[in-house]
Design an enzyme around this catalytic site. Structure first.
Site, PDB file in Angstrom:
ATOM      1  N   LYS A   1       1.629   3.295  -3.625  1.00 40.24           N
ATOM      2  CA  LYS A   1       0.856   5.439  -3.408  1.00 40.24           C
ATOM      3  C   LYS A   1       2.173   6.427  -3.750  1.00 40.24           C
ATOM      4  CE  LYS A   1      -3.053   7.453  -1.613  1.00 40.24           C
ATOM      5  NZ  LYS A   1      -4.191   7.044  -2.676  1.00 40.24           N
TER       6      LYS A   1
ATOM      7  N   TYR B   1       1.093  -1.455  -0.043  1.00 39.49           N
ATOM      8  CA  TYR B   1      -0.099  -0.018   0.010  1.00 39.49           C
ATOM      9  C   TYR B   1       0.859   1.390  -0.160  1.00 39.49           C
ATOM     10  CZ  TYR B   1      -3.411   3.820   0.831  1.00 39.49           C
ATOM     11  OH  TYR B   1      -4.290   4.936   1.628  1.00 39.49           O
TER      12      TYR B   1
END
Ligand SMILES: NC(=O)c1ccc[n+]([C@@H]2O[C@H](COP(=O)([O-])OP(=O)(O)OC[C@H]3O[C@@H](n4cnc5c(N)ncnc54)[C@H](O)[C@@H]3O)[C@@H](O)[C@H]2O)c1
Length: 374
Positions: free
Chosen positions: A159, A155
């Site tokens: 990002k 994650y």
């Protein structure tokens, strides 16, 4: 201002919906295209009731589909890209997270260039900045301090890569004519009505006699209310549409916070839910350094088993670090460049969120009654 149009990805999500509500009140906005993988029936109804001159078009499609995005971007003036998968426990395959969060973003940037969309706002996260160690104290950090996450967890990594691609695309030439301006907003932990993370925390507490598990008492964070994050997106939209401001805002990222008091995750969740009878479960836990090493062992087991079995550890070093770090940010740069000021003060944000949490508790009571009658 002349008529303009906006595409919002992830529009059926927690933040996306809040952005749509504010966006449709913007002057001259002729059409907003709300794109999501799928919309819940209640979201469709919510959008159909918006009292506005703006046409709201719902698009159900996947940001992994470049062809779909090319069509969705035709005639659009601004793209607000919030769609992403948030997975901090490693429940999803790394490839799925990378495909949606990184490739999906690259697809959307390409679609903007092809359809000559001049403005792109990316919803990033403070997770691209860390925290890298629970021993490091980062307080009221600002953009020029260059904090960067070193985690390889999918994650934060996805990002970070997506944000880099978005900021790098700033200044690119559009297919017909003109320049693409991009910027990224990095909100802290977003709370408010409909928050999937808060909903998860509350459901756990409701299953545990309303006891909130104390998992983050050493952290200090400054969460931000969803309405204020949505407002920051509106201001970024205005700034990138303003040809005098766009060259200065383009290529920049901004931390988005508000006046929510700085506190631990534990105390924050308790403050929001104590009126519904929740309290902290202070059962003794292993010391943090032992938990950290245990997490390391569990990650090793998961790694060794991966060719034959997907073992998802109940916690990992990354989540332990997030939950036990002092990690707060200032919104000064957004204030200076975008004119950002929170439109919801803490008391109002807290009240709205508490009412929503209360509705979750009532729903839970209803479910228990139905179950006991069966
Ligand atoms: N919630 C937080 O605390 C927080 C904090 C910082 C940053 N963010 C960022 O804010 C953004 C919005 O988060 P949220 O809390 O509203 O999450 P959310 O899960 O409620 O919303 C994300 C939306 O994206 C959609 N989506 C996912 N994959 C898609 C795909 N392949 N194609 C099309 N749509 C897809 C989902 O259906 C969902 O509606 C995300 O980019 C997230 O990284 C969230």
């Amino acid at each position: 201002m002349t008529g303009w149009s906006c595409l919002v990805t992830g529009a059926g999500g927690f933040l996306g919906k809040s952005i749509i509500h504010l966006l449709v009140q913007e002057e001259g906005l002729q059409e907003v295209r709300a794109l999501d993988k799928a919309f819940k029936p209640e979201t469709k109804e919510e959008f159909s009731k918006l009292q506005t001159m703006t046409k709201v078009t719902l698009l159900e499609g996947d940001i992994r589909d470049p062809q779909y995005l090319k069509t969705a971007c035709q005639g659009i003036s601004v793209v607000i890209h919030t769609a992403a998968v948030i997975d901090i426990l490693g429940a999803l395959h790394t490839q799925t997270i990378m495909d949606i969060n990184v490739k999906g973003t690259l697809n959307l940037l390409e679609a903007c260039l092809q359809a000559s969309v001049p403005a792109f706002i990316y919803t990033s996260s403070i997770e691209v900045a860390g925290p890298n160690s629970y021993k490091e104290i980062i307080q009221d950090a600002c953009e020029d301090q260059h904090h960067e996450s070193m985690w390889s967890a999918p994650y934060p990594c996805s990002k970070k890569l997506a944000e880099k691609a978005v900021l790098k695309a700033n200044g690119s030439m559009l297919r017909s004519s003109g320049t693409l301006y991009t910027c990224a907003l990095r909100p802290t932990y977003i709370y408010g009505e409909g928050s999937p993370l808060l909903s998860f925390v509350m459901n756990m507490a409701l299953k545990n006699k309303r006891m909130l598990k104390s998992v983050a008492k050493f952290s200090i964070i400054n969460p931000v209310y969803v309405g204020n994050v949505a407002w920051a997106h509106i201001l970024a939209t205005r700034a990138l549409r303003d040809l005098n401001k766009a060259p200065n805002i383009g290529g920049q990222f901004y931390y988005i916070t508000d006046d929510t008091p700085h506190q631990s995750y534990d105390n924050f969740h308790c403050a929001l839910s104590k009126e519904c009878g929740s309290c902290l479960d202070l059962t003794l836990r292993l010391p943090l350094f032992l938990l950290y090493w245990l997490a390391f062992l569990l990650e090793m087991v998961s790694f060794l088993l991966c060719p034959i079995y997907k073992f998802q550890p109940p916690f990992n070093r990354h989540i332990l670090t997030i939950l036990n770090s002092v990690f707060t940010f200032s919104y000064k740069k957004a204030q200076q460049d975008l004119g950002y000021e929170p439109i919801f003060l803490w008391e109002e944000a807290k009240q709205n969120t508490r009412e929503w949490i209360d509705s979750l508790v009532q729903q839970h009571k209803g479910t228990l009654k139905t179950d006991s009658r069966m």
